[in-house]
Write a protein that holds these residues in place. Structure first.
Motif, PDB file in Angstrom:
ATOM      1  N   PHE A 158      40.707  33.665  32.170  1.00 33.85           N
ATOM      2  CA  PHE A 158      39.497  34.166  31.516  1.00 33.85           C
ATOM      3  C   PHE A 158      39.620  35.626  31.086  1.00 33.85           C
ATOM      4  CE2 PHE A 158      37.433  30.376  33.317  1.00 33.85           C
ATOM      5  CZ  PHE A 158      36.823  29.919  32.156  1.00 33.85           C
ATOM      6  N   ALA A 159      40.758  36.260  31.390  1.00 33.34           N
ATOM      7  CA  ALA A 159      41.032  37.589  30.839  1.00 33.34           C
ATOM      8  C   ALA A 159      41.722  37.507  29.480  1.00 33.34           C
ATOM      9  CB  ALA A 159      41.898  38.391  31.811  1.00 33.34           C
ATOM     10  N   ILE A 160      42.196  36.324  29.087  1.00 30.52           N
ATOM     11  CA  ILE A 160      42.934  36.185  27.832  1.00 30.52           C
ATOM     12  C   ILE A 160      42.049  36.479  26.622  1.00 30.52           C
ATOM     13  CG2 ILE A 160      44.091  34.536  26.293  1.00 30.52           C
ATOM     14  CD1 ILE A 160      45.176  33.142  28.831  1.00 30.52           C
ATOM     15  N   ILE A 161      40.865  35.876  26.556  1.00 36.37           N
ATOM     16  CA  ILE A 161      40.022  36.009  25.365  1.00 36.37           C
ATOM     17  C   ILE A 161      39.530  37.437  25.148  1.00 36.37           C
ATOM     18  CG2 ILE A 161      37.776  35.346  24.388  1.00 36.37           C
ATOM     19  CD1 ILE A 161      40.030  33.384  23.806  1.00 36.37           C
ATOM     20  N   PRO A 162      38.995  38.140  26.168  1.00 35.83           N
ATOM     21  CA  PRO A 162      38.608  39.539  25.921  1.00 35.83           C
ATOM     22  C   PRO A 162      39.794  40.428  25.553  1.00 35.83           C
ATOM     23  CG  PRO A 162      37.578  38.711  27.926  1.00 35.83           C
ATOM     24  CD  PRO A 162      38.594  37.703  27.523  1.00 35.83           C
ATOM     25  N   ASP A 163      41.009  40.035  25.936  1.00 33.25           N
ATOM     26  CA  ASP A 163      42.197  40.785  25.530  1.00 33.25           C
ATOM     27  C   ASP A 163      42.517  40.575  24.051  1.00 33.25           C
ATOM     28  OD1 ASP A 163      42.495  41.640  28.103  1.00 33.25           O
ATOM     29  OD2 ASP A 163      44.342  40.528  28.523  1.00 33.25           O
ATOM     30  N   LEU A 164      42.138  39.423  23.497  1.00 33.42           N
ATOM     31  CA  LEU A 164      42.554  39.053  22.141  1.00 33.42           C
ATOM     32  C   LEU A 164      41.445  39.107  21.092  1.00 33.42           C
ATOM     33  CD1 LEU A 164      44.859  35.968  22.874  1.00 33.42           C
ATOM     34  CD2 LEU A 164      45.538  38.331  22.456  1.00 33.42           C
ATOM     35  N   LEU A 165      40.192  38.949  21.506  1.00 37.24           N
ATOM     36  CA  LEU A 165      39.079  38.913  20.555  1.00 37.24           C
ATOM     37  C   LEU A 165      38.130  40.082  20.787  1.00 37.24           C
ATOM     38  CD1 LEU A 165      38.142  35.113  20.501  1.00 37.24           C
ATOM     39  CD2 LEU A 165      39.393  36.389  18.763  1.00 37.24           C
ATOM     40  N   SER A 201      45.643  37.106  40.226  1.00 38.84           N
ATOM     41  CA  SER A 201      44.886  38.098  39.457  1.00 38.84           C
ATOM     42  C   SER A 201      45.458  39.502  39.645  1.00 38.84           C
ATOM     43  CB  SER A 201      43.411  38.077  39.865  1.00 38.84           C
ATOM     44  OG  SER A 201      43.248  38.492  41.207  1.00 38.84           O
ATOM     45  N   TYR A 202      45.910  39.809  40.857  1.00 39.76           N
ATOM     46  CA  TYR A 202      46.468  41.132  41.122  1.00 39.76           C
ATOM     47  C   TYR A 202      47.706  41.370  40.255  1.00 39.76           C
ATOM     48  CZ  TYR A 202      48.787  44.961  43.570  1.00 39.76           C
ATOM     49  OH  TYR A 202      49.410  46.146  43.871  1.00 39.76           O
ATOM     50  N   TYR A 203      48.628  40.420  40.264  1.00 35.37           N
ATOM     51  CA  TYR A 203      49.865  40.602  39.504  1.00 35.37           C
ATOM     52  C   TYR A 203      49.647  40.440  38.002  1.00 35.37           C
ATOM     53  CZ  TYR A 203      52.364  40.884  43.879  1.00 35.37           C
ATOM     54  OH  TYR A 203      52.806  41.289  45.114  1.00 35.37           O
ATOM     55  N   SER A 204      48.645  39.662  37.619  1.00 36.43           N
ATOM     56  CA  SER A 204      48.312  39.542  36.199  1.00 36.43           C
ATOM     57  C   SER A 204      47.828  40.875  35.640  1.00 36.43           C
ATOM     58  CB  SER A 204      47.234  38.472  36.009  1.00 36.43           C
ATOM     59  OG  SER A 204      46.730  38.481  34.692  1.00 36.43           O
ATOM     60  N   ASP A 205      47.001  41.585  36.405  1.00 36.56           N
ATOM     61  CA  ASP A 205      46.532  42.908  35.963  1.00 36.56           C
ATOM     62  C   ASP A 205      47.641  43.949  36.017  1.00 36.56           C
ATOM     63  OD1 ASP A 205      43.991  42.213  35.227  1.00 36.56           O
ATOM     64  OD2 ASP A 205      43.028  42.871  37.084  1.00 36.56           O
ATOM     65  N   LYS A 206      48.544  43.818  36.969  1.00 45.61           N
ATOM     66  CA  LYS A 206      49.662  44.758  37.067  1.00 45.61           C
ATOM     67  C   LYS A 206      50.594  44.651  35.855  1.00 45.61           C
ATOM     68  CE  LYS A 206      49.215  47.060  40.960  1.00 45.61           C
ATOM     69  NZ  LYS A 206      49.077  48.534  40.948  1.00 45.61           N
ATOM     70  N   THR A 207      50.847  43.416  35.428  1.00 51.53           N
ATOM     71  CA  THR A 207      51.799  43.187  34.337  1.00 51.53           C
ATOM     72  C   THR A 207      51.126  42.982  32.983  1.00 51.53           C
ATOM     73  OG1 THR A 207      51.776  40.787  34.686  1.00 51.53           O
ATOM     74  CG2 THR A 207      53.369  42.074  35.967  1.00 51.53           C
ATOM     75  N   SER A 253      41.207  40.845  35.095  1.00 49.27           N
ATOM     76  CA  SER A 253      41.611  39.627  35.791  1.00 49.27           C
ATOM     77  C   SER A 253      41.118  39.631  37.238  1.00 49.27           C
ATOM     78  CB  SER A 253      43.134  39.478  35.756  1.00 49.27           C
ATOM     79  OG  SER A 253      43.542  38.292  36.396  1.00 49.27           O
ATOM     80  N   GLN A 254      41.235  40.794  37.893  1.00 48.54           N
ATOM     81  CA  GLN A 254      40.754  40.892  39.275  1.00 48.54           C
ATOM     82  C   GLN A 254      39.230  40.790  39.336  1.00 48.54           C
ATOM     83  OE1 GLN A 254      43.067  43.770  41.954  1.00 48.54           O
ATOM     84  NE2 GLN A 254      43.639  44.475  39.910  1.00 48.54           N
ATOM     85  N   ALA A 255      38.540  41.406  38.385  1.00 48.85           N
ATOM     86  CA  ALA A 255      37.078  41.308  38.364  1.00 48.85           C
ATOM     87  C   ALA A 255      36.640  39.857  38.159  1.00 48.85           C
ATOM     88  CB  ALA A 255      36.511  42.196  37.254  1.00 48.85           C
ATOM     89  N   VAL A 288      25.630  30.391  32.896  1.00 47.85           N
ATOM     90  CA  VAL A 288      25.948  31.326  33.974  1.00 47.85           C
ATOM     91  C   VAL A 288      27.383  31.834  33.875  1.00 47.85           C
ATOM     92  CG1 VAL A 288      26.152  31.610  36.470  1.00 47.85           C
ATOM     93  CG2 VAL A 288      24.217  30.361  35.507  1.00 47.85           C
ATOM     94  N   MET A 289      28.345  30.925  33.775  1.00 47.16           N
ATOM     95  CA  MET A 289      29.750  31.334  33.763  1.00 47.16           C
ATOM     96  C   MET A 289      30.081  32.244  32.564  1.00 47.16           C
ATOM     97  SD  MET A 289      32.687  31.088  35.261  1.00 47.16           S
ATOM     98  CE  MET A 289      34.429  30.753  35.107  1.00 47.16           C
ATOM     99  N   PRO A 290      29.822  31.824  31.308  1.00 49.49           N
ATOM    100  CA  PRO A 290      30.149  32.731  30.203  1.00 49.49           C
ATOM    101  C   PRO A 290      29.345  34.017  30.223  1.00 49.49           C
ATOM    102  CG  PRO A 290      28.962  30.803  29.398  1.00 49.49           C
ATOM    103  CD  PRO A 290      29.328  30.519  30.816  1.00 49.49           C
ATOM    104  N   SER A 291      28.102  33.956  30.663  1.00 48.79           N
ATOM    105  CA  SER A 291      27.287  35.172  30.730  1.00 48.79           C
ATOM    106  C   SER A 291      27.835  36.151  31.760  1.00 48.79           C
ATOM    107  CB  SER A 291      25.838  34.829  31.070  1.00 48.79           C
ATOM    108  OG  SER A 291      25.265  34.040  30.059  1.00 48.79           O
ATOM    109  N   MET A 292      28.278  35.619  32.889  1.00 44.55           N
ATOM    110  CA  MET A 292      28.844  36.487  33.924  1.00 44.55           C
ATOM    111  C   MET A 292      30.181  37.077  33.477  1.00 44.55           C
ATOM    112  SD  MET A 292      26.756  36.675  36.495  1.00 44.55           S
ATOM    113  CE  MET A 292      27.612  37.081  37.989  1.00 44.55           C
ATOM    114  N   LEU A 293      31.013  36.274  32.795  1.00 41.19           N
ATOM    115  CA  LEU A 293      32.284  36.795  32.278  1.00 41.19           C
ATOM    116  C   LEU A 293      32.035  37.878  31.229  1.00 41.19           C
ATOM    117  CD1 LEU A 293      34.229  33.435  31.950  1.00 41.19           C
ATOM    118  CD2 LEU A 293      34.795  35.297  33.519  1.00 41.19           C
TER     119      LEU A 293
END
Length: 426
Positions: A344-351, A287-293, A136-138, A118-123
């Motif tokens: 959990f935003a790190i991996i889609p940013d890098l791979l 998450s808000y500030y992570s997406d901002k920066t 990050s916010q999503a 469930v978790m990886p499929s939803m991500l």
């Protein structure tokens, strides 16, 4: 991408994702309340067996993460989660019907297997619908299903156990997942191209932005190459250690509070909910500030460090002041949850997207292994020492190591240029 494009994604998909993960979390975490009430007496469960049962879920969860995520990546996340909802709802209800420990062992393991994807499929699902500047916010709106569920579940479960007993608590809290499966099937689509509620212009704008982001990521041929990469290996270890703290806390907080003088199961429910209020505030802010920066790392390791110090403070206080120790546990709980969206935003940013889902599943599976270790060892330490101090120390050490590894794993913020090739090398 301008977030005014396809704004309907936010109010169409995120509430559905939130409710789905909320129901998944409800049907795994309410075991802590069953264990703290009459379940152990009725089924003749020893403290050691209770620790094993609390952690068995994560053993099933560990083994089936990657296969489930690969199915979602290659076939359909929508279909996989539909059947998972029905099966985990049925297994949760069965927990309230069984009459011996052997059946309970099988149910807890099977529940972990069913919920594993469930978790990886939803991500993965959200990464197909939301851009880097939104991810990050999503993710946070998805994972908010965790603390938000425990917030209301802690209160509801306390009242249900008092009113109708632990068996009916499991039955009444398991049934909604089966009903929700059909709402999930009707409301979501696997990709923007499948959605008849988006205009052609919205589909095109979203797809162009997602494709543009993929061009900035170093290609990775296959899962084997991704799984051997430095960042995936380090984040797998980091998440295992982090999860030791989180699930040791989640599974045993009701028992820790219930052991206080003059405590009832209803009071336990209300007090158990408090850390998750702080968790929700922390998650939304981080998450808000992570997406901002687009600086993911800076919104992960400091929170883990705060959690480690809070647990250590509770250890030093011991049983001399319950309320001060409890206040530190509230801080620890909030701090542990705050970084989930950025993490959990790190991996889609890098791979690249052909391996990102599998990589997130591998990391999450090691989180499940850490959860197994955390929930079992915390229960064992509580029983062996007849107190909670050593388990606080154990969780503090795990979070401290997790914070340090975060600093080592992600060498530069994802926002600074494109990912460095050496970060993805084995």
């Amino acid at each position: 991408m301008d977030n005014t494009i396809a704004k309907s994604r936010w109010y169409r998909l995120l509430p559905v994702a939130f409710v789905t993960y909320s129901l998944a979390y409800l049907d795994r975490a309410n075991f802590g309340f069953g264990a703290a009430s009459g379940m152990a007496t009725d089924l003749q469960i020893t403290p050691a067996m209770s620790s094993l049962l609390g952690s068995l879920f994560f053993l099933g969860y560990f083994f089936f993460q990657v296969p489930g995520a690969i199915y979602a990546e290659k076939k359909s996340a929508k279909q996989l989660i539909f059947w998972s909802l029905i099966l985990w709802g049925g297994l949760a209800m069965a927990t309230g019907i069984i009459s011996n420990v052997t059946l309970l062992i099988g149910i807890r393991f099977a529940l972990g297997v069913v919920e594993s994807a469930v978790m990886p499929s939803m991500l993965l699902f959200l990464s197909r619908w939301f851009t880097k500047a939104e991810r990050s916010q999503a993710n946070t709106f998805l994972i908010l299903g965790n603390p938000a569920t425990i917030l209301w579940m802690s209160v509801l479960s306390g009242y249900l156990i008092q009113a109708v007993g632990w068996r009916w608590m499991f039955i009444l809290e398991g049934f909604p997942a089966i009903v929700w499966a059909f709402f999930w099937w009707r409301l979501v689509d696997d990709s923007p191209q499948d959605a008849d509620w988006l205009t052609s212009e919205e589909k095109r704008a979203l797809e162009e932005q997602l494709q543009k982001e993929q061009q900035g990521i170093k290609p990775v041929k296959n899962y084997a190459e991704a799984f051997k990469s430095r960042v995936v290996l380090l984040l797998s270890l980091q998440y295992a250690l982090w999860s030791i703290g989180v699930y040791g806390f989640v599974m045993w907080l009701p028992s820790i509070i219930n052991a206080a003088p003059n405590m009832t199961i209803v009071k336990t429910g209300w007090l158990s909910a408090i850390p998750y209020v702080l968790a929700i505030i922390g998650m939304l802010s981080a998450s808000y500030y992570s997406d901002k920066t687009l600086n993911r790392k800076a919104f992960v390791w400091p929170f883990l460090l705060i959690g480690a110090f809070a647990f250590y403070g509770s250890y030093l206080i011991g049983t001399t002041n319950f309320w001060l120790s409890f206040a530190l546990l509230v801080v620890a709980g909030g701090a542990m949850y705050a970084p989930y969206g950025p993490f959990f935003a790190i991996i889609p940013d890098l791979l690249p997207k052909n391996v990102a889902g599998g990589a997130m599943a591998l990391i999450n599976s090691f989180g499940a292994l850490g959860s197994f270790i955390g929930s079992y060892i915390v229960g064992y330490l509580n029983d062996a020492t007849n107190g909670f101090g050593m388990s606080y120390l154990f969780m503090a050490g795990s979070l401290l190591l997790s914070a340090v590894i975060t600093l080592l794993a992600v060498r530069k913020p994802a926002a600074v240029g494109l990912p460095k090739q050496k970060e993805l090398s084995s």
